[in-house]
Design an enzyme around this catalytic site. Structure first.
Site, PDB file in Angstrom:
ATOM      1  N   CYS A   1       0.144 -10.417  22.854  1.00 53.08           N
ATOM      2  CA  CYS A   1      -0.665  -9.758  21.790  1.00 53.08           C
ATOM      3  C   CYS A   1      -0.149 -10.613  20.376  1.00 53.08           C
ATOM      4  O   CYS A   1       0.901 -10.695  20.187  1.00 53.08           O
ATOM      5  CB  CYS A   1      -0.401  -8.257  21.740  1.00 53.08           C
ATOM      6  SG  CYS A   1      -1.467  -7.954  20.114  1.00 53.08           S
TER       7      CYS A   1
ATOM      8  N   CYS B   1      -4.167  -3.691  23.740  1.00 52.56           N
ATOM      9  CA  CYS B   1      -2.796  -3.675  22.933  1.00 52.56           C
ATOM     10  C   CYS B   1      -2.887  -2.150  22.274  1.00 52.56           C
ATOM     11  O   CYS B   1      -4.172  -2.206  21.460  1.00 52.56           O
ATOM     12  CB  CYS B   1      -2.395  -4.711  22.055  1.00 52.56           C
ATOM     13  SG  CYS B   1      -1.391  -4.019  20.652  1.00 52.56           S
TER      14      CYS B   1
ATOM     15  N   HIS C   1       0.783  -1.139   0.055  1.00 48.01           N
ATOM     16  CA  HIS C   1       0.008  -0.136   0.124  1.00 48.01           C
ATOM     17  C   HIS C   1       0.920   1.338   0.001  1.00 48.01           C
ATOM     18  O   HIS C   1       2.260   1.131  -0.085  1.00 48.01           O
ATOM     19  CB  HIS C   1      -0.996   0.099   1.132  1.00 48.01           C
ATOM     20  CG  HIS C   1      -0.282  -0.127   2.506  1.00 48.01           C
ATOM     21  ND1 HIS C   1       0.583   0.719   2.910  1.00 48.01           N
ATOM     22  CD2 HIS C   1      -0.710  -1.102   3.395  1.00 48.01           C
ATOM     23  CE1 HIS C   1       0.888   0.558   4.319  1.00 48.01           C
ATOM     24  NE2 HIS C   1       0.362  -0.534   4.622  1.00 48.01           N
TER      25      HIS C   1
ATOM     26  N   LYS D   1      -8.294  -1.818   6.097  1.00 48.85           N
ATOM     27  CA  LYS D   1      -8.825  -2.901   5.018  1.00 48.85           C
ATOM     28  C   LYS D   1     -10.203  -2.812   5.352  1.00 48.85           C
ATOM     29  O   LYS D   1     -11.142  -2.659   4.441  1.00 48.85           O
ATOM     30  CB  LYS D   1      -8.205  -4.195   5.202  1.00 48.85           C
ATOM     31  CG  LYS D   1      -7.999  -4.708   3.924  1.00 48.85           C
ATOM     32  CD  LYS D   1      -7.423  -6.228   4.201  1.00 48.85           C
ATOM     33  CE  LYS D   1      -6.788  -6.831   2.947  1.00 48.85           C
ATOM     34  NZ  LYS D   1      -6.079  -8.211   3.400  1.00 48.85           N
TER      35      LYS D   1
ATOM     36  N   HIS E   1       3.923   1.481   2.262  1.00 52.99           N
ATOM     37  CA  HIS E   1       5.072   0.716   1.995  1.00 52.99           C
ATOM     38  C   HIS E   1       5.906   1.488   0.771  1.00 52.99           C
ATOM     39  O   HIS E   1       7.068   1.539   0.704  1.00 52.99           O
ATOM     40  CB  HIS E   1       4.692  -0.760   1.234  1.00 52.99           C
ATOM     41  CG  HIS E   1       3.730  -1.525   2.377  1.00 52.99           C
ATOM     42  ND1 HIS E   1       2.607  -2.078   2.176  1.00 52.99           N
ATOM     43  CD2 HIS E   1       4.508  -1.800   3.656  1.00 52.99           C
ATOM     44  CE1 HIS E   1       2.379  -2.845   3.353  1.00 52.99           C
ATOM     45  NE2 HIS E   1       3.431  -2.695   4.034  1.00 52.99           N
TER      46      HIS E   1
ATOM     47  N   CYS F   1       0.953  -8.245  17.521  1.00 53.56           N
ATOM     48  CA  CYS F   1       2.118  -7.743  17.747  1.00 53.56           C
ATOM     49  C   CYS F   1       3.472  -9.000  17.814  1.00 53.56           C
ATOM     50  O   CYS F   1       4.265  -8.667  17.757  1.00 53.56           O
ATOM     51  CB  CYS F   1       2.567  -6.983  18.909  1.00 53.56           C
ATOM     52  SG  CYS F   1       1.041  -5.674  19.005  1.00 53.56           S
TER      53      CYS F   1
HETATM   54  O1  ME8 Z   1       6.542  -3.881  10.515  1.00 53.45           O
HETATM   55  N1  ME8 Z   1       2.418   5.187   6.377  1.00 53.45           N
HETATM   56  O2  ME8 Z   1       6.144  -5.064   8.243  1.00 53.45           O
HETATM   57  P1  ME8 Z   1       5.087  -4.212   7.599  1.00 53.45           P
HETATM   58  C1  ME8 Z   1       3.871   5.310   6.233  1.00 53.45           C
HETATM   59  N2  ME8 Z   1       7.940  -6.985   8.870  1.00 53.45           N
HETATM   60  N3  ME8 Z   1       4.525   3.943   6.178  1.00 53.45           N
HETATM   61  C2  ME8 Z   1       3.784   2.836   6.240  1.00 53.45           C
HETATM   62  C3  ME8 Z   1       2.436   3.081   6.820  1.00 53.45           C
HETATM   63  C4  ME8 Z   1       1.949   4.294   6.801  1.00 53.45           C
HETATM   64  N4  ME8 Z   1       0.437   4.329   7.004  1.00 53.45           N
HETATM   65  N5  ME8 Z   1       2.112   1.742   6.992  1.00 53.45           N
HETATM   66  C5  ME8 Z   1       3.168   0.907   6.879  1.00 53.45           C
HETATM   67  C6  ME8 Z   1       6.766  -4.740   9.404  1.00 53.45           C
HETATM   68  N6  ME8 Z   1       4.369   1.597   6.609  1.00 53.45           N
HETATM   69  C7  ME8 Z   1       8.045  -5.712   9.704  1.00 53.45           C
HETATM   70  C8  ME8 Z   1       9.264  -4.885   9.551  1.00 53.45           C
HETATM   71  S1  ME8 Z   1      12.116  -4.816   9.304  1.00 53.45           S
HETATM   72  C9  ME8 Z   1      13.223  -5.634   9.910  1.00 53.45           C
HETATM   73  C10 ME8 Z   1      10.678  -5.721   9.613  1.00 53.45           C
HETATM   74  C11 ME8 Z   1       5.454   1.012   6.252  1.00 53.45           C
HETATM   75  O3  ME8 Z   1       4.634  -4.776   6.554  1.00 53.45           O
HETATM   76  C12 ME8 Z   1       6.673   1.848   7.016  1.00 53.45           C
HETATM   77  O4  ME8 Z   1       7.696   1.532   6.335  1.00 53.45           O
HETATM   78  O5  ME8 Z   1       4.010  -4.220   8.819  1.00 53.45           O
HETATM   79  C13 ME8 Z   1       6.639   0.821   8.269  1.00 53.45           C
HETATM   80  O6  ME8 Z   1       7.617   0.907   9.023  1.00 53.45           O
HETATM   81  C14 ME8 Z   1       6.368  -0.465   7.396  1.00 53.45           C
HETATM   82  O7  ME8 Z   1       5.637  -0.038   6.245  1.00 53.45           O
HETATM   83  C15 ME8 Z   1       5.724  -1.637   8.126  1.00 53.45           C
HETATM   84  O8  ME8 Z   1       5.688  -2.712   7.093  1.00 53.45           O
END
Ligand code: ME8
Length: 648
Positions: free
Chosen positions: A126, A143, A18, A298, A21, A129
């Site tokens: 949780c 949480c 999204h 979602k 990302h 998390c």
């Molecule tokens: O946390 N606004 O993965 P994840 C801006 N797998 N950036 C956002 C966002 C938003 N609303 N939502 C998500 C994880 N992001 C772990 C990480 S790293 C070793 C492991 C982006 O799929 C942002 O970069 O939940 C956030 O830190 C990341 O997606 C979280 O992705």
């Protein structure tokens, strides 16, 4: 430092890519492209995080096994990035055998040194998390992220002696100012560290979760997903012995959002310390994109997907919007209206207009060849060069500090100054007097130079546009091959080389205001004939225009060949009009004219109007009509004339 290493988080494969990302990944891409432009050797890593409870649950919901599920979603991420012009060097998956081996190597090393021990833990867990919470961390017993009550769980597990490294970490953050940035997030980590740090549970019993990397010293357990995932940043570059590790780890920068500050700001540096290698150089933390209703979700249908937007508005416009709109470190609101507004004002009006005026006048006055500086540049000509130099300095210092919006603002100030310079220098007047040829040459050459430097400076943000501009100025170089030292210099265009006018860089977007007034939620639904982002016209006292200006409007007689309704629009018709050539024109006349009655009608068309997309349909020209109360009456000729004849 002549090297640069940037990473994004590795994204969970439990959701499709999204806009959040996309933002982090594009930020990393912009940083990477900037460093390349500065002549540095770079490495850019992204990938997917594929183990743990969350993935098992998502796979179960989809009715497939975790590996097939991870393969599918990981491929979606991998395929998304090239479509957004992301130039990553490697894409890591935590299910890659090399990564799994490195995780086991580090676990064994830390275990051997005595920093991993076995113990029983009872606490509130949780599932979302995948971690235990202390009572204090919960908000009203729930949480804070998932707003669900955690479940009580007792388990014998392995623990990483994180507490042992608390004092070291505190000292490291305090003595390295940019270690975690911007400062608000550094302070946030420092405030976590005011409380005693607990040891970190780094295992899960296999009977509860088998989808993970087995502990090398106890195969009844798999590794906790964060201990596994964070290691990707070194496993991808060949830790412990690979040449890339030695080359790039000392300059590693991680880019993340605030949601995963704690694992990156606390777990990861202490893990590295325990494993015997230094921590990353910088942790760059940005805020959250929010949609109309707040958090993207979602269930509320507010997830914004980058691949719904980029093809519709253009990859570069999408990238520009994200970087220009969000102040790095703070939250920002996403709306499609704001995107269209930026596209129409900053890209179509400011940059697009400057470029087409410059190339158009070079075409007109110099047969499309770059003129020399014919006369000594005067104060006004030089002021543009001086402003550009100041912008370059700012760009060099602000880009590494992640002040993308500020840098773009400075570049746009140059663009706007150049547009004013055109109005001031009035080349069309100079062109009337042969004695003014040297001055006309200098004005056009100054404009061409500014366009070239702008093209180089925007290349990290808008690589396609940069390439397109440079190509039309006779510079054939891919955006990733540009070097500021060579390509960003003022005055280096070659006189006599051809310049190509081409199509407008950014057609204006027009949107339909849906019935009821409110714009559509979510992505990919542009709307009406009304321009969503009219740029306020500058206040002018005398509204009359010159005859020369009027003559620039190319009005032609045309005959409607085909007409049909534009789907989902009450007002719009798609017309094919013969104006000496066939043109597709979208006209807002559906409420007063049926498609059938239009075929064969004589109309008058503005033939040299910039192309625009109206509800996703390209329109090249405008059919003239008179608004009479609620009805529209088409402008026509007294008696039939051949299509293509000019209105004079
Ligand atoms: O946390 N606004 O993965 P994840 C801006 N797998 N950036 C956002 C966002 C938003 N609303 N939502 C998500 C994880 N992001 C772990 C990480 S790293 C070793 C492991 C982006 O799929 C942002 O970069 O939940 C956030 O830190 C990341 O997606 C979280 O992705």
């Amino acid at each position: 430092m002549d090297r640069f290493y940037v990473t994004t988080p590795i994204y969970y494969v439990n959701a499709e890519p999204h806009i959040g990302h996309a933002y982090t990944t594009i930020v990393a891409d912009v940083m990477n492209r900037f460093q390349k432009l500065m002549g540095r050797k770079t490495f850019f890593l992204t990938g997917t995080d594929e183990h743990g409870d969350k993935i098992v649950q998502a796979a179960e919901d989809a009715g497939v096994d975790p590996k097939s599920y991870a393969d599918r979603i990981s491929a979606m991420f991998r395929q998304t990035w090239p479509q957004l012009n992301v130039s990553n060097d490697h894409f890591i998956r935590t299910t890659d055998p090399e990564h799994m081996k490195t995780v086991q190597y580090i676990l064994q090393k830390v275990h051997d040194s005595g920093d991993i021990y076995f113990s029983t833990y009872k606490g509130l867990y949780c599932v979302g998390c995948e971690r235990f919470y202390t009572e204090k961390e919960l908000v009203e017993g729930k949480c804070p992220d998932h707003e669900k009550e955690p479940v009580e769980r007792e388990e014998a597990n392995y623990f990483f002696r994180m507490s042992k490294y608390q004092d070291w970490l505190l000292e490291h953050i305090q003595s390295n100012e940019g270690f975690i940035r911007p400062e608000r997030y550094r302070n946030e980590v420092l405030s976590f560290l005011k409380e005693p740090l607990e040891d970190l549970c780094i295992s899960r019993p296999k009977e509860r979760l088998s989808w993970g990397i087995p502990l090398p010293f106890d195969d009844r357990y798999v590794t906790y997903v964060w201990f596994d995932a964070l290691i990707n940043y070194v496993s991808a570059i060949g830790y412990p012995d690979g040449p890339l590790f030695h080359e790039f780890w000392p300059v590693a920068q991680h880019t993340i959002a605030k949601d995963i500050l704690k694992p990156h700001g606390i777990y990861w540096p202490t893990m590295a310390r325990a494993a015997g290698f230094p921590p990353f150089q910088h942790l760059n933390v940005h805020g959250y994109w929010r949609t109309e209703g707040g958090k993207m979700s979602k269930s509320h249908g507010t997830v914004v997907r980058p691949l719904d937007l980029a093809p519709l508005y253009g990859v570069d416009a999408f990238r520009y919007f994200l970087l220009r709109e969000m102040v790095f470190g703070l939250d920002a609101n996403f709306s499609e209206e704001a995107l269209v507004q930026r596209l129409n004002s900053d890209l179509a009006n400011d940059l697009g207009n400057l470029f087409s005026r410059t190339t158009g006048m070079t075409d007109r006055y110099f047969q499309g060849k770059i003129p020399p500086f014919g006369s000594e540049p005067d104060e006004l000509d030089r002021s543009l060069e001086t402003q550009m130099e100041a912008t370059l300095d700012q760009w060099r210092t602000e880009m590494p500090r992640l002040a993308f919006h500020k840098t773009l603002m400075a570049v746009w100030e140059c663009i706007n100054a150049a547009n004013k310079y055109v109005d001031h220098a009035a080349p069309w007047n100079l062109a009337k007097d042969p004695g003014q040829l040297p001055k006309l040459q200098t004005v056009l050459r100054t404009l061409l130079e500014i366009n070239k430097v702008v093209a180089v400076l925007i290349s990290p943000f808008m690589p396609d546009t940069s390439e397109k501009m440079l190509q039309r100025l006779g510079i054939e170089k891919g955006a990733l091959d540009l070097r500021l030292e060579e390509d960003g210099k003022w005055g280096t265009l070659k006189a006599g080389m051809p310049v190509h006018k081409g199509e407008p860089l950014f057609p204006r977007i027009q949107r339909e205001e849906p019935k009821g007034g409110k714009p559509p939620k979510g992505a990919g639904k542009p709307g009406s004939s009304r321009d969503a982002a009219p740029k306020p016209a500058p206040a002018e006292k005398d509204e009359s225009i010159s005859f020369d200006l009027f003559k620039q409007v190319d009005l032609r007689a045309g005959i409607v060949k085909q007409a049909e309704k534009v789907p989902k629009s009450d007002r719009l018709l798609r017309l094919i009009v013969d104006i000496g050539e066939e043109r597709q024109v979208v006209a807002g006349i559906a409420q007063t004219h049926s498609p059938e009655e239009l075929v064969g009608r004589q109309v008058i068309v503005v033939a040299n109007l910039q192309r625009a997309k109206i509800m996703g349909v390209e329109s090249h020209g405008m059919v003239l009509a008179v608004k009479d109360g609620d009805t529209l009456k088409l402008v026509t000729t007294e008696s039939p004339v051949s299509p293509g004849l000019k209105v004079t």
